[in-house]
Every structure is written in structure tokens, then in C-alpha cells.
Design a protein around this motif. Structure first.
Motif, mmCIF file in Angstrom:
data_model
loop_
_atom_site.group_PDB
_atom_site.id
_atom_site.type_symbol
_atom_site.label_atom_id
_atom_site.label_comp_id
_atom_site.label_asym_id
_atom_site.label_seq_id
_atom_site.Cartn_x
_atom_site.Cartn_y
_atom_site.Cartn_z
ATOM 1 N N SER A 89 -3.575 3.268 -5.678
ATOM 2 C CA SER A 89 -3.407 3.146 -3.919
ATOM 3 C C SER A 89 -1.911 2.341 -4.000
ATOM 4 O O SER A 89 -2.230 1.946 -2.571
ATOM 5 C CB SER A 89 -4.678 3.156 -3.414
ATOM 6 N N GLU A 90 -1.706 1.908 -4.723
ATOM 7 C CA GLU A 90 -0.855 -0.064 -4.032
ATOM 8 C C GLU A 90 0.867 0.825 -5.349
ATOM 9 O O GLU A 90 0.544 1.823 -6.506
ATOM 10 C CB GLU A 90 -0.939 -0.789 -5.026
ATOM 11 N N GLN B 132 0.626 -1.029 0.411
ATOM 12 C CA GLN B 132 -0.706 -0.213 -0.022
ATOM 13 C C GLN B 132 1.080 1.437 -0.447
ATOM 14 O O GLN B 132 1.806 1.319 0.873
ATOM 15 C CB GLN B 132 -0.674 0.183 1.538
ATOM 16 N N THR C 54 1.848 4.640 1.306
ATOM 17 C CA THR C 54 2.636 5.325 2.498
ATOM 18 C C THR C 54 3.383 6.529 2.468
ATOM 19 O O THR C 54 4.189 6.090 1.450
ATOM 20 C CB THR C 54 2.295 4.086 3.716
#
Length: 87
Positions: free
Chosen positions: A74-75, A33, A35
């Protein structure tokens, strides 16, 4: 990738250990993910794609692993580009 101090080491370790690796058609790929920590510890981590490397310690033979990465929604996706022979 350089390990500077306890804070940087901890954040880098957190990012690298969050990657889920698998072998897909003979290629080692990974995903995690996205971040804020990724952008902080990976060189050019604020871009859409790039490469970074990890060097092992001299005691382990100074092996170098080059990893390519790119963002997909989102990855973050990873692919092992090269692993040098221990020296």
C-alpha cells in the motif's frame, strides 16, 4: 510533469508534498501511501513502477529532477535518479 491549471497544480502539490524523504546510505529515497491522486497526476501512475521528472521554472535555472518509483503493497517508494545542473 506539467502543471496545467489550479486543480491539477493542487493535486500534484498534494501528491508531491505527501512524500517523506530521507537519505539512506547516500541515496535520497522517499515513501508515501498509495492514493488515487498519485495515479491521476503521475504519468503511467497506474502501473507498478516508472519514472517521472519535475522541471523547475526558468527563473530558477531550469533544473530537472528525475524520480523513479515503484509500488510495494500500500506504499509507493521513490528514488532520486538524477538532478541536472541549473542552466
Amino acid at each position: 510533469m506539467v502543471f496545467n491549471n489550479g486543480t491539477t497544480d493542487s493535486m500534484t502539490t498534494s501528491v508531491l508534498s505527501s512524500i517523506k524523504w530521507k537519505i539512506h546510505f547516500g541515496v535520497t529515497i522517499g515513501v508515501c501511501q498509495e492514493t488515487p491522486a498519485f495515479s491521476a497526476v503521475v504519468p503511467d501512475g497506474d502501473k507498478d513502477s516508472g519514472e517521472f521528472y519535475i522541471k523547475s521554472s526558468p527563473l530558477a535555472g531550469e533544473q530537472k529532477t528525475t524520480i523513479a518509483w515503484y509500488r510495494d503493497e500500500s506504499e509507493i517508494n521513490f528514488k532520486i535518479i538524477e538532478i541536472t545542473r541549473p542552466q
